[in-house]
Write a protein that holds these residues in place. Sequence first.
Motif, short mmCIF file in Angstrom:
data_model
loop_
_atom_site.label_atom_id
_atom_site.label_comp_id
_atom_site.label_asym_id
_atom_site.label_seq_id
_atom_site.Cartn_x
_atom_site.Cartn_y
_atom_site.Cartn_z
N VAL A 295 -54.41 35.09 13.25
CA VAL A 295 -52.99 34.81 13.14
C VAL A 295 -52.14 36.07 13.17
CG1 VAL A 295 -51.19 33.94 11.60
CG2 VAL A 295 -53.27 32.60 11.98
N GLU A 299 -49.38 36.95 15.87
CA GLU A 299 -47.97 37.05 15.48
C GLU A 299 -47.36 38.35 15.98
OE1 GLU A 299 -47.26 34.63 11.34
OE2 GLU A 299 -48.36 36.51 11.24
N ILE A 310 -41.62 32.76 15.77
CA ILE A 310 -42.86 32.20 15.25
C ILE A 310 -42.71 32.00 13.75
CG2 ILE A 310 -43.93 34.49 15.02
CD1 ILE A 310 -46.62 33.11 15.76
N GLN A 311 -43.12 30.83 13.26
CA GLN A 311 -42.91 30.47 11.87
C GLN A 311 -44.21 29.93 11.26
OE1 GLN A 311 -39.94 27.44 11.32
NE2 GLN A 311 -40.25 27.28 9.11
N THR A 312 -44.50 30.32 10.03
CA THR A 312 -45.64 29.76 9.31
C THR A 312 -45.24 28.44 8.67
OG1 THR A 312 -46.54 31.95 8.83
CG2 THR A 312 -47.31 30.14 7.45
N MET A 323 -54.15 28.74 8.85
CA MET A 323 -52.70 28.69 8.90
C MET A 323 -52.22 27.80 10.04
SD MET A 323 -51.96 32.77 8.23
CE MET A 323 -50.19 32.55 8.03
N LEU A 325 -48.84 27.20 12.46
CA LEU A 325 -47.67 27.94 12.94
C LEU A 325 -46.88 27.08 13.93
CD1 LEU A 325 -49.47 31.29 13.87
CD2 LEU A 325 -48.44 30.71 11.67
N SER A 326 -45.63 27.44 14.11
CA SER A 326 -44.82 26.84 15.18
C SER A 326 -44.14 27.96 15.95
CB SER A 326 -43.77 25.88 14.62
OG SER A 326 -42.79 26.58 13.87
#
Length: 333
Positions: A295, A299, A310-312, A323, A325-326
Amino acid sequence: MSFQFNFNIEETETSPGECEISQPKEANDINRSQQNPHDERSGCGNHSTSDKTVSCKPATEHHIPEDVSSMLENTVVESSLGLQFVNVSVVEMTLSSSDVNREDLVNKSITSNSDLISGVYEGGMKIWECTFDLIRYFEDEDVSFEGKSVLDLGCGAGLLGIFSLKQNAKVVHFQDYNSTVIEKITIPNVLINCDSDNLTENIDGVASKKRAKKSDVKSGLLNKCHFFSGEWSHFTQLMQNQVPPMKYDIILTSETVYNPTYYSALHEVFQNLLANDGIVYLASKSHYFGVGGGVHLFETFIMESKLFNIQTLKIHNDGLQRMLLSLVFKHKS
């Protein structure tokens, strides 16, 4: 439900994402002598990359045969989270004696003492735990797929795409590196879930079909599905050549960032095939020892590209950290 995670990896000539380069023979010999039978995607193993030679795997569309009885004959079915899927161990036993004239994935895997051979087999016959993390997230957060065009990228068993299909997605495309995975696992899984009303199970747990023809299966769901094999860069080009070019509202992908070598091709898929207001849902372990991906490295790659936010979404700390993510285009926010 069964999970299979005990394997290591071997580097060969290509990657699933683009025309890659393989190690020289001496480096491969060293790696093979050092490898242990651990699960690379779960974070155990040894691997390195160096000088390479070019080889490519084209993208191909696969079609469901008119008579599907042979695809589902003697199939052992398992289930989890409301989804059904073929038992991959039974598929592997069948392929070990019948697939010698095609990709021959199982025998190559056994010979190499590896269930992940870069450029040959990318783990699509296994069901990875992050896939179920993502499905649970969709259920918990009531994520809507209704009327959406969906890509299950690196689909393997295809459970993410099947979930979206059952949630009234408009169209679902399934993509995996290996044609054997698509034909022997993904398509049968879609057939099983599309026609669950007609699926029976005998005393030995072997699935059978009351009706054998494709026309007897729920045509509305199957008509929404398309299946593709090949590496990501070729798949991207194939979709861009459609008239009009294909764009997906949602791209789903699980445990596909284990090798940094593939990040450029993966980014290319997102950049060219995601709709302007679309979203990528990605599930991954935090780090994959041996290959070096994970990840945080992904990222960093995405942030340096300056194209996506990018978001967790969620972190699982039981066992190896996993994890969700989006990714969305920066202009969306």
